[in-house]
Design a protein around this motif. Structure first.
Motif, PDB file in Angstrom:
ATOM      1  N   LEU A   6      36.871  60.087  31.952  1.00 46.39           N
ATOM      2  CA  LEU A   6      35.785  59.148  32.205  1.00 46.39           C
ATOM      3  C   LEU A   6      35.503  59.054  33.694  1.00 46.39           C
ATOM      4  O   LEU A   6      36.373  59.290  34.536  1.00 46.39           O
ATOM      5  N   SER A   7      34.248  58.707  33.993  1.00 44.70           N
ATOM      6  CA  SER A   7      33.801  58.506  35.363  1.00 44.70           C
ATOM      7  C   SER A   7      33.208  57.114  35.454  1.00 44.70           C
ATOM      8  O   SER A   7      32.375  56.735  34.622  1.00 44.70           O
ATOM      9  N   THR A   8      33.628  56.343  36.434  1.00 45.88           N
ATOM     10  CA  THR A   8      33.163  54.967  36.529  1.00 45.88           C
ATOM     11  C   THR A   8      33.247  54.464  37.961  1.00 45.88           C
ATOM     12  O   THR A   8      34.119  54.878  38.729  1.00 45.88           O
ATOM     13  N   GLU A   9      32.325  53.582  38.322  1.00 47.32           N
ATOM     14  CA  GLU A   9      32.457  52.884  39.596  1.00 47.32           C
ATOM     15  C   GLU A   9      33.533  51.822  39.446  1.00 47.32           C
ATOM     16  O   GLU A   9      33.678  51.218  38.378  1.00 47.32           O
ATOM     17  N   ALA A  10      34.271  51.568  40.506  1.00 51.75           N
ATOM     18  CA  ALA A  10      35.373  50.616  40.435  1.00 51.75           C
ATOM     19  C   ALA A  10      35.590  49.941  41.781  1.00 51.75           C
ATOM     20  O   ALA A  10      35.359  50.541  42.833  1.00 51.75           O
ATOM     21  N   VAL A  11      36.023  48.690  41.719  1.00 56.49           N
ATOM     22  CA  VAL A  11      36.523  47.992  42.903  1.00 56.49           C
ATOM     23  C   VAL A  11      38.040  47.971  42.799  1.00 56.49           C
ATOM     24  O   VAL A  11      38.591  47.504  41.793  1.00 56.49           O
ATOM     25  N   VAL A  12      38.714  48.482  43.813  1.00 57.41           N
ATOM     26  CA  VAL A  12      40.177  48.512  43.795  1.00 57.41           C
ATOM     27  C   VAL A  12      40.702  47.105  44.059  1.00 57.41           C
ATOM     28  O   VAL A  12      40.414  46.498  45.093  1.00 57.41           O
ATOM     29  N   LEU A  13      41.466  46.578  43.106  1.00 57.73           N
ATOM     30  CA  LEU A  13      42.005  45.225  43.211  1.00 57.73           C
ATOM     31  C   LEU A  13      43.339  45.196  43.937  1.00 57.73           C
ATOM     32  O   LEU A  13      43.597  44.314  44.752  1.00 57.73           O
ATOM     33  N   GLU A  93      41.729  37.176  53.570  1.00 54.23           N
ATOM     34  CA  GLU A  93      42.476  36.346  52.626  1.00 54.23           C
ATOM     35  C   GLU A  93      41.599  35.955  51.440  1.00 54.23           C
ATOM     36  O   GLU A  93      42.040  35.993  50.285  1.00 54.23           O
ATOM     37  N   SER A  94      40.342  35.596  51.699  1.00 55.46           N
ATOM     38  CA  SER A  94      39.432  35.221  50.625  1.00 55.46           C
ATOM     39  C   SER A  94      39.194  36.391  49.679  1.00 55.46           C
ATOM     40  O   SER A  94      39.202  36.232  48.451  1.00 55.46           O
ATOM     41  N   ALA A  95      38.996  37.586  50.231  1.00 55.00           N
ATOM     42  CA  ALA A  95      38.774  38.774  49.405  1.00 55.00           C
ATOM     43  C   ALA A  95      40.014  39.105  48.576  1.00 55.00           C
ATOM     44  O   ALA A  95      39.912  39.443  47.391  1.00 55.00           O
ATOM     45  N   GLN A  96      41.187  39.007  49.184  1.00 60.63           N
ATOM     46  CA  GLN A  96      42.423  39.303  48.463  1.00 60.63           C
ATOM     47  C   GLN A  96      42.662  38.304  47.336  1.00 60.63           C
ATOM     48  O   GLN A  96      43.097  38.679  46.240  1.00 60.63           O
ATOM     49  N   ARG A  97      42.371  37.044  47.585  1.00 58.93           N
ATOM     50  CA  ARG A  97      42.543  36.023  46.546  1.00 58.93           C
ATOM     51  C   ARG A  97      41.582  36.263  45.392  1.00 58.93           C
ATOM     52  O   ARG A  97      41.941  36.091  44.221  1.00 58.93           O
ATOM     53  N   ALA A  98      40.360  36.660  45.709  1.00 58.16           N
ATOM     54  CA  ALA A  98      39.386  36.948  44.657  1.00 58.16           C
ATOM     55  C   ALA A  98      39.839  38.135  43.809  1.00 58.16           C
ATOM     56  O   ALA A  98      39.765  38.104  42.574  1.00 58.16           O
ATOM     57  N   CYS A  99      40.321  39.186  44.463  1.00 55.97           N
ATOM     58  CA  CYS A  99      40.822  40.348  43.720  1.00 55.97           C
ATOM     59  C   CYS A  99      42.007  39.962  42.842  1.00 55.97           C
ATOM     60  O   CYS A  99      42.153  40.456  41.712  1.00 55.97           O
ATOM     61  N   HIS A 100      42.839  39.074  43.342  1.00 57.45           N
ATOM     62  CA  HIS A 100      44.008  38.627  42.583  1.00 57.45           C
ATOM     63  C   HIS A 100      43.591  37.938  41.285  1.00 57.45           C
ATOM     64  O   HIS A 100      44.136  38.236  40.215  1.00 57.45           O
ATOM     65  N   VAL A 101      42.616  37.030  41.352  1.00 57.78           N
ATOM     66  CA  VAL A 101      42.241  36.311  40.135  1.00 57.78           C
ATOM     67  C   VAL A 101      41.499  37.227  39.158  1.00 57.78           C
ATOM     68  O   VAL A 101      41.626  37.066  37.941  1.00 57.78           O
ATOM     69  N   VAL A 102      40.749  38.189  39.666  1.00 58.32           N
ATOM     70  CA  VAL A 102      40.114  39.163  38.774  1.00 58.32           C
ATOM     71  C   VAL A 102      41.188  39.993  38.072  1.00 58.32           C
ATOM     72  O   VAL A 102      41.125  40.235  36.861  1.00 58.32           O
ATOM     73  N   ASP A 103      42.183  40.417  38.823  1.00 55.92           N
ATOM     74  CA  ASP A 103      43.275  41.205  38.251  1.00 55.92           C
ATOM     75  C   ASP A 103      44.017  40.415  37.176  1.00 55.92           C
ATOM     76  O   ASP A 103      44.431  40.962  36.151  1.00 55.92           O
ATOM     77  N   ARG A 104      44.172  39.112  37.392  1.00 58.67           N
ATOM     78  CA  ARG A 104      44.908  38.273  36.451  1.00 58.67           C
ATOM     79  C   ARG A 104      44.102  37.947  35.196  1.00 58.67           C
ATOM     80  O   ARG A 104      44.681  37.798  34.115  1.00 58.67           O
TER      81      ARG A 104
END
Length: 240
Positions: A6-13, A93-104
């Motif tokens: 598969l091929s997909t766009e992704a944001v690395v969390l 820090e804000s970006a990392q926290r956002a990625c964390h909650v998306v990952d969770r």
């Protein structure tokens, strides 16, 4: 039958070292939700993957399904980078926290186009305006994330009786505010905190209202309660 490629766009969390030269990453994609993948040899000096798979990167991933839950990264092209976020501790820090909650909160194999788009919008905002990072923005992001996942708290009337005034508490299980007469078992919440939640949900991220400390504490508690009750996840921990 599900395609193995598969091929997909992704944001690395998040991205973790694995073994001598590999890297394991979690990413959010529009079509496939959260994906976990191993990038073999990504940490070798001559690897073409290299820095393309760092957290916050937006990439076009080429993935191969295998027998385990982890896919294999067979290619990655950079779509967007966010260099200015790295220049601001608050924005990073804000970006990392956002990625964390998306990952969770997100799960594999469930489309997450709205979540993916929301996170991309936040990263673009923080990259364009690193000084936009404040607690109100983080709370607005989390409220919009819950909404994108199908959780819209009832904030304008009591979830138990429908009354529109004297809303004094928040019921996690019922998913919204409750009035004084129905507050048994619910946690107190101030009118200012309910007003913040309504404004934050209705405004674009760039117009997220500010959140005084007392409001931030109550809104965080409501968000965490909703996530625990309806998604089965604990958002109280923050990324280290």
């Amino acid at each position: 039958m599900t395609s193995r490629r598969l091929s997909t766009e992704a944001v690395v969390l998040r991205s973790m070292r694995y073994g001598e030269a590999d890297r394991i990453l979690h990413a959010i994609t529009p079509e496939h939700g959260r994906v976990g993948a191993i990038a073999k040899g990504a940490r070798r000096p001559r690897s073409k993957l290299g820095g393309r798979l760092e957290p916050l990167a937006v990439v076009q991933l080429e993935l191969q399904r295998g027998r385990s839950d982890l896919m294999t990264v067979v290619g990655a092209d950079t779509v967007a980078v966010h260099h200015r976020i790295l220049t601001s501790h608050a924005a990073l820090e804000s970006a990392q926290r956002a990625c964390h909650v998306v990952d969770r909160t997100c799960v594999p194999d469930e489309p997450a186009a709205r979540v993916h788009g929301l996170l991309r919008s936040l990263l673009a905002l923080l990259d364009g305006r690193p000084d936009a990072a404040h607690e109100g923005l983080q709370l607005a992001f989390r409220l919009k994330l819950l909404y994108a996942l199908g959780l819209q708290p009832a904030l304008g009337s009591c979830v138990r009786c429908g009354r529109h005034d004297a809303l004094v508490a928040f019921d996690d299980a019922q998913g919204g505010a409750v009035c004084a007469a129905c507050r048994s078992g619910a946690v107190s919440i101030d009118p200012g905190s309910l007003a913040f939640m309504i404004e934050a949900l209705g405004a674009p991220l760039q117009d997220a209202p500010s959140a005084p400390p007392a409001v931030a504490r109550q809104v965080h508690r409501a968000i965490n309660g909703l996530a625990a009750e309806h998604l089965g996840v604990d958002l109280r921990g923050e990324p280290s």
